[in-house]
Scaffold this motif. Structure first.
Motif: not given
Lengths: 611, 340
Positions: A374-386, B116-131
């Motif tokens: 979950p910590s990695a998810v948070k970091v990636f989400n911050y970076i994706a926000t930027l 800015a690009l309105f880009y609130p989420d992308n489940h595929k990306l999130e799945l990748i960086w969880t897995v």
């Protein structure tokens, strides 16, 4: 707009609003100095009280670190000013080796509890929960006031313990018995330790009163339309933090209470088979390791009690200043919940070398390394926000980015320390000191700075000076990395922490240059905080008047009048129609749409999933 | 010193630019001022990242000679290998994420005319960086635990038993002698002449050998079963060169198995340092002289070790007669259980 009166003390509040709604001055009541500034029940005032107390305590604890950094870098020098400053503990300009331990102990205790727990949660949960969920005040103003006063009492007792004859507690901030239980073992375990325990119990009372209040307010006092999935991430972070505190702090009370019994009533919870000062003690059958289990059952969640609010503040600041919705709002909440849950089942990683059953150690390795996900998810989400954002670099934003950088750096070394086989050689070395100062200390303090710079206009109705803010940021981030990054190397060289001097082993002599480097950075960093203090206190009185919504933010707190009123909004509480992160929505008139704007007013930017 | 100067210069440069900013600010439109702040600070971010990462690499190389030399134990060589793998993995993640973080801050500076690009989420990306982290961490967990199990469980119970005993502020070591068993001890029997509180009525104590003071010896290539305890507060027996550490806890025994692989003399050659010595340090805060609680460790070839051990006196031979004759009815606690 619908009038919604949703506080328990609704009558009193309605009365205030009625009387003073048109009053241009900010005297809500005919309040005396005492009811307004001292025994205030207004969450905005209480938040300032927490903040100012924490700043004072932080300077005290930082001053201590500067003294022991002098000792570590220049062990052979004498510093005559020490004698005038700390008297017999700095005789002839040499820091006393026992007082060195007292300094590291009290530095740690104040920083972890008074600054990063009380100061961070106390300040920002108090300020932001009612304002961001749309409540007139906390669920209980009285408990909230008591929460601050217990905190103040706790800080005072801790401060007072510095002035007693035998010196303050000096067994390390974790105060492991038997060292902390036996005055024969170290002078600080006498009255100093008693005061430490008193202070901690007061602190826990404060944390619990505050925590219960925060949870009740978030659950019960949200304004119309403010569903849980429309809460800003700050509020989610404060809510989860408060729950962690409520569940874990009582265990520390238990640990402390058993220690009190062992110290003064002859029980043997933590003591067994001890021969000290030339005599065997009668204690038998206890286990010092029991204390460590109890302590770290709090102690590990405590790390997240410190970190989560900082991450929440950073989420809000990053999204606002990047003019872009936070990436993965639900994943951010989910990851905080997972981190919070896991934080209760990882405490054993502090105890890999206590001789615990290796199988139990394996379980803790497993759960500990899970936290990285979950910590990695948070970091990636911050970076994706930027990514593809439109970033305004306010001082708050710089500090929030600094926080993410520290969170990465310190979090990654946690993967090594969480691995029991590798921890054996790094346990209690400077590698650990580097790890937690970066991931928990620096991250959290940067979150706090981000919060102060960002919400100062909301607290005091004035702006802080930006240029000084930038200066403060740059000196601080360079020095923090300068202090803590080299400590990894000292740790990898095998130097134990809490050593008064690294003279025991000849091989450590060559590290003195690194220690000098660290101390130089530490002293510069300490001095740089004066810039912040000056900016803070100067801006309270002389800062530029704040506009209504200085950062073009969506959240509710920026709809309340700049001049504080009791009850937060002079008229009805605003109603919420959307989530807090509609930044740069395509086709919208502006690059932000506050939560109070209904979808009916923004047909041009509505999207299919919005309703 | 180089680093101090470099970073110091950086500070001064920043100081100057900030003071410039302040002077510019006074008479300017807020948008223009913010734009300037954005660009100054984002350039600062890039500089900080590039110089910072360069310095980290530089320090890592420069400080290599100060780091612990090659591990002098069987398990230590393995954990060092594992540590390096871990450092490689986290190093890659560190560089990628930090560069992205600072680069995005630089690249996506505010521009009034852009959204800015309105880009609130992308489940595929999130799945990748969880897995992906899950897989990487699983690999680290599995390799780490395999090593941990090997160190803690894979040993036969027959290593040479050596006791390491901590007290404020020194160490005592006891060798179990030919029977490879330590004699019972009990804390109430401790005296000036019997610092370990040995119960002399236990036959296993008859051949025990104690070294007190400044030096302990270990044989190379012989598995050792350390048994740790303490008489007063918690100490931690830390042998950095063997990558070995275990707490010494009053009232219970803790254990650690290890095998030294490099003698002190060999290590002198490896480190090119004639004065090199292995050391045992206390690594758990234990009182005012914590920082001075140490003992020199000498690793000998097995033959040298036996010779040295023969030269040491048996504990029982040095014990005063009064203590020997003492009836040890008080010694009711047997202190040799493995603690959990």
């Amino acid at each position: 707009m619908e009038v919604r009166d949703n506080t328990h003390s609704g009558h009193a509040v309605a009365h205030d609003v009625h009387d003073h709604g048109h009053d241009d001055h900010h005297h809500d009541h005919h309040q005396t100095f005492i009811t307004k500034y001292i025994f205030s029940t207004d969450h905005k005032m209480i938040s300032k009280q927490f903040l100012v107390t924490a700043i004072i305590m932080a300077f005290l604890a930082m001053g201590m670190s500067m003294i022991f950094r002098l000792q570590l870098a220049w062990p052979d020098e004498t510093f005559p000013f020490l004698e005038s400053m700390i008297g017999k503990w700095g005789k002839d300009g040499k820091l006393d080796s026992g007082f060195y331990l007292a300094l590291v102990t009290i530095h740690g205790t104040i920083m972890v509890f008074m600054v990063l727990t009380g100061g961070l949660s106390g300040t920002f949960s108090n300020l932001l929960i009612p304002l961001q969920v749309g409540a007139r005040d906390m669920a209980s103003g009285l408990l909230n006031m008591l929460s601050f006063w217990f905190f103040a009492a706790s800080s005072l007792v801790m401060f007072g313990s510095l002035f007693i004859e035998a010196g303050p507690a000096s067994g390390g901030w974790t105060v492991y018995p038997p060292l902390s239980a036996l005055p024969q073992a170290i002078p600080g375990s006498g009255l100093g330790m008693t005061l430490w325990l008193v202070s901690m119990v007061l602190f826990i009372v404060s944390a619990l009163l505050g925590g219960i209040n925060y949870v009740a307010t978030v659950i019960n006092l949200r304004t119309k339309g403010m569903s849980m999935t429309r809460l800003p991430l700050t509020v989610w972070a404060f809510l989860i933090t408060a729950i962690l505190g409520i569940l874990s702090f009582p265990v520390l009370v238990a640990a402390a209470l058993l220690l009190v019994f062992d110290r003064s009533m002859g029980t043997s919870f933590y003591l067994s088979d001890i021969f000290i000062g030339g005599v065997p003690l009668d204690h038998t059958g206890g286990s010092p390791i029991l204390y460590q289990h109890l302590f770290w059952f709090l102690g590990h969640p405590e790390v997240y009690i410190v970190l989560l609010p900082a991450l929440g503040l950073a989420s809000e600041v990053i999204s606002t200043m990047a003019r872009k919705p936070i990436f993965g709002y639900k994943a951010m909440i989910g990851s905080m919940l997972v981190i919070a849950f896991l934080s209760f089942i990882v405490w054993g990683h502090h105890m890999f070398v206590t001789g615990m059953n290796p199988f139990l150690g394996s379980v803790f390795v497993f759960t500990t390394l899970l936290v990285a996900i979950p910590s990695a998810v948070k970091v990636f989400n911050y970076i994706a926000t930027l990514w593809k954002a439109n970033i305004v670099l306010s001082p708050a934003m710089l500090f929030a980015i600094g926080l993410v950088s520290f969170f990465i750096t310190g979090g990654l070394t946690g993967i090594i320390l969480g691995d029991s086989a590798l921890d054996i050689n790094l346990h209690d070395t400077y590698f650990v000191v580097a790890h937690f100062h970066i991931v928990m200390g620096s991250s959290a303090i940067f979150g706090m700075f981000a919060g102060v710079y960002h919400w100062f206009p909301r607290m005091y109705g004035r702006m802080m000076n930006k240029s000084l803010g930038y200066l403060h940021f740059w000196i601080t981030i360079i020095c923090v990395y300068g202090v803590f990054f080299p400590m990894h190397f000292i740790g990898l060289a095998g130097v134990p922490r809490r050593y008064y001097a690294n003279t025991a082993y000849e091989g450590f002599d060559q590290l003195i240059n690194i220690n000098e480097l660290i101390s130089v950075f530490a002293i510069i960093a300490g001095v740089a905080q004066v810039i912040f203090a000056f900016n803070f206190f100067y801006s309270i009185y002389r800062g530029r008047k704040a506009p209504q919504n200085p950062w073009n933010s969506n959240t509710l707190e920026w709809t309340a009048p700049v001049e504080h009123v009791h009850g937060n909004w002079p008229g009805p509480i605003p109603e919420v129609h959307r989530w807090p992160y509609d930044y740069s929505k395509p086709n919208a008139k502006e690059d932000f749409i506050p939560q109070t704007v209904p979808y009916s007013q923004t047909p041009e930017s509505n999207r299919p999933g919005d309703f | 010193m180089m680093i101090t100067i470099l970073l110091g210069t950086l500070v001064v440069i920043r100081l100057m630019s900030v003071s410039q900013m302040a002077s510019v600010l006074s008479g300017e439109d807020e948008d223009v001022a913010q734009k300037r702040d954005n660009s100054m600070n984002s350039i600062g971010m890039m500089l900080f990242m590039v110089i910072g990462l360069a310095l980290m690499v530089y320090m890592t190389i420069k400080y290599q000679p100060f780091m612990l030399p090659v591990a002098a134990s069987v398990h230590g060589a393995e954990t060092d290998f594992l540590l390096n793998i871990n450092f490689a993995v986290i190093g890659v993640v560190f560089f990628i994420t930090q560069v992205m973080l600072f680069w995005f801050v630089y690249k996506y500076q505010h521009n009034k005319n852009r959204r800015a690009l309105f880009y609130p989420d992308n489940h595929k990306l999130e799945l990748i960086w969880t897995v992906v982290p899950t897989i990487v961490l699983s690999a680290l967990i599995v390799t780490g635990l395999r090593e941990w199990n090997k160190m803690t469980q894979g040993h036969p119970d027959d290593g040479m038993v050596v006791q390491v005993y901590g007290y404020q502020f020194n160490w005592i070591t006891r060798y179990s002698g030919p029977d490879n068993k330590l004699g019972r001890s009990y804390y109430k029997l401790i005296s000036d002449t019997n610092p370990l509180g040995i119960d002399y009525s236990d036959p296993a104590s008859k051949d025990d050998i104690m070294t007190k003071g400044n030096e302990m010896h270990l044989p190379k290539g012989v598995p050792i079963q350390f048994i740790f305890n303490s008489r007063d507060v918690i100490h931690s027996a830390y042998f950095p060169h063997f990558r070995t550490q275990m707490n010494c806890v009053p009232g219970m025994d803790t254990r650690f198995y290890m095998e030294a692989t490099i003698t002190t003399n060999e290590m002198k050659g490896i480190t090119k340092n004639e004065k090199f010595d292995y050391v045992l340090l206390c690594n758990k805060i234990c009182g005012v002289a914590h920082y001075n609680m140490k003992m020199t460790v000498v690793v000998d070839e097995p033959a040298e070790f036996s010779n040295w051990l023969k030269g040491e006196k048996k504990i029982i031979d040095a014990a005063p007669t009064a203590e020997l004759e003492q009836n040890n009815t008080t010694a009711s606690t047997v202190n040799t259980e493995v603690a959990l």
